[in-house]
Design an enzyme around this catalytic site. Sequence first.
Site, PDB file in Angstrom:
ATOM      1  CG  ASN A   1       1.638  -3.550  -2.341  1.00 31.03           C
ATOM      2  OD1 ASN A   1       0.701  -3.280  -3.072  1.00 31.03           O
ATOM      3  ND2 ASN A   1       1.946  -2.842  -1.261  1.00 31.03           N
TER       4      ASN A   1
ATOM      5  NE  ARG B   1      -0.907  -3.812   0.178  1.00 30.63           N
ATOM      6  CZ  ARG B   1      -0.070  -4.277   1.091  1.00 30.63           C
ATOM      7  NH1 ARG B   1       0.187  -5.584   1.137  1.00 30.63           N
ATOM      8  NH2 ARG B   1       0.505  -3.476   1.949  1.00 30.63           N
TER       9      ARG B   1
END
Length: 772
Positions: A38, A20
């Site tokens: 996520n 990320r």
Amino acid sequence: MIYRGVAIRIKGKVQGVGFRPFVWLLAQQYQFAGDVNNDAEGVLIRLLLEDNLTNRTRLNHFVQHLYQQCPPLAQITEHHIVWTQWDTPLFRDKFVIRESEHGQMDTQIIPDAATCLACQQELFENNNRRFHYPFINCTHCGPRFTIIRQMPYDRPNTAMRAFPLCPDCEKEYQDPTNRRFHAQPNACAKCGPHIWLSNGKETLSQHDKAISQAVALLLQGKIVAMKGIGGFHLVCDATHQEAVIQLRQRKQRPAKPFAIMVPDLHFLFSLSQQESALLQGAAAPILLLAKEKVPQIVAEIAPHLNEIGVMLPSNPLQHLLLRAIQRPLVMTSANQTGLPPVLDNERAVIELANLADYWLLHNRDILQRADDSLVRVAFDGLETLRRARGYVPDELALSTSTQQAILALGADLKNTFCLLRGNQAVVSQHLGNADNEQIQQQIVNNIDLFQQIYQFKAQKIVIDAHPDYFTHRLGKKLAQQWQIPCVEVLHHHAHIMAVLAEHGRYKEKVIGLALDGIGMGDKQLWGGECLLVEKANCQYLGGLPAVPWFGGNLAAKQPWRNLLAHFHCFVPNWQIHPEAEFLLQKPWQVLINALNKSLNSPLVSSTGRLFDAISCALGLHQQCISWEGEAACQLEALAWQYQRTHITQPEMAQEKSALPFEKDIVWIDEKNQINLSLLWQYWLAAKGDKTRKAWLFHRLLSHAFAQLARRQAEKHQIETIVLSGGVWHNQLLRYWIQQDLQDIEILSAHQYPMGDGGIALGQAVIGALLSD
């Protein structure tokens, strides 16, 4: 308000690896607005974009960079792009990282990774706030699989939930530009786990002093039980003969080799580039190396063998210990023989009281067992003998999807199990031999845990056909509880299918040579078969003839019983041979009488037991073996000594000059079985020392199986031969059969074991093929 843009679904190893923040940084470069998060399917990227040619070009470049600049531990297996719109607000002027979401699990869990170079550097920097901190990690390294309770992989779902972040660590955790952004095990000496040294009754020292005191004790020849990431090790000085002998005596392990850990590559000689890369890679397995590459250790580490298992430090605590002691250390699993390794401090102190003198402990829980993986760089590529830490739970992507969720329970030896859903197969870590209640319970617990983590609900169970296997009985019990089908699969069919699954060729028709100790075949115990395998079908074509298995399982531990069986079946007047002299002192007549009465003498066509018989005839193991495969491994070690001394490379390339017998001898009888009468006749008459006789057996057997496989491949018009079963971990046998079959494609396993540790994968794929 409507927000238009593009959703990019990313699947693969993309959680817990810094993916990320990587996306966040890349989005800044492209000046994209939107978010990333996520969820149970992996990672979802949302970008606010108008659908035009310019933005589509920018998007294509962005996706290319996702693949090309992926973080070290990440792996994208697939991505999907959808132009869409949202009702919920998105940031119009910036790109942000959203909180994780829960849902139906469809993403990969990351294996534990060895300490990265950046963390190693910080570990030994005097002015670094994590100087000598034994739990240093970042998004590129550290524990993953062993600390997870459930998905998604966020700190509250791991063993680290017991350690709230201090302000400094919290700042790193929240900063997308930091290497520790959302590194779930992130910690420091202020807020994280710590270590201490115990004598089993009280704490002797903590922190740095615990390391220095442990070093002093190891140098005195003491044995220390050391807690790691996926279990405990028993540690002693590998250059201290008395310490190694004492460890063998305490573990009741007279000969089975120990693995060692060295501080760095400077302690090893003449490594190949691939060997160096494996030792220093993220998985950091035990690597089998030729003994001449590993100086300074005592002979008792790996007696009568040509290889030693070596690894480098893979976690910060090991780095600290090895840097301080600067010598090789024995690192062997901390368990009493036959019992599973201990995972928690309390059990370690109690159960290892007769094995260890001291305990180097820490207070971070081990939630998932992960033994050290074991690999070798062979002549034909990577060879995996035990798959656990560093490799599990990596998934294998199959070329087609199954409609059913399948749980395959593997075999009772070297147990692993497999979850297959869609086109993703997850094989568990090595769990050992299911021959006692503790290991059986650990198997059951791990199945429950995997199902919980992966939100997996089995719709079919696949088991080995052997009715006496614990996994066979367990599978039937679970199928009844869950009211789902349970399918039995032949042991050696699963062996062959595991190799085909790894190579993505499980729908092809092949000739399989399945060689191992024992497994349930069609109406008989097998262990040396030539099979015709096509998808869910398996047909016996030939192989080794069956011999009595005198005393059942006793024959696996007492090689003389196997020699008697072979002499009785294939060597007329065997009593006159010098190799049989010691057999006459055994109760051989009692066993022959039992055979005549069909008492405790089942028939088995076992290659493993044939190796035991030859080893016994050479005088290597005439009483008992102390570990599975001991006789066969020592026999191979002797054979390699002859090979390297007498068989030159140019000769090895010429099949004819490397055959010590007439090339046109027919080793296959009218039943398509190897003529063991002829093999024993030739071998017993041959001259030479033990090394030559050991080598000759390998050459005879490989040539006979090659002849059988070639005959069947030609008969059935098949161009691929598959090698599987634990016997094929014998490099010399594998080398010579490939020499004999150079014009035919040979497949063997590389990422999964050829032994029983790969069985579950083959079972699962057969179960899927039966559904299809």
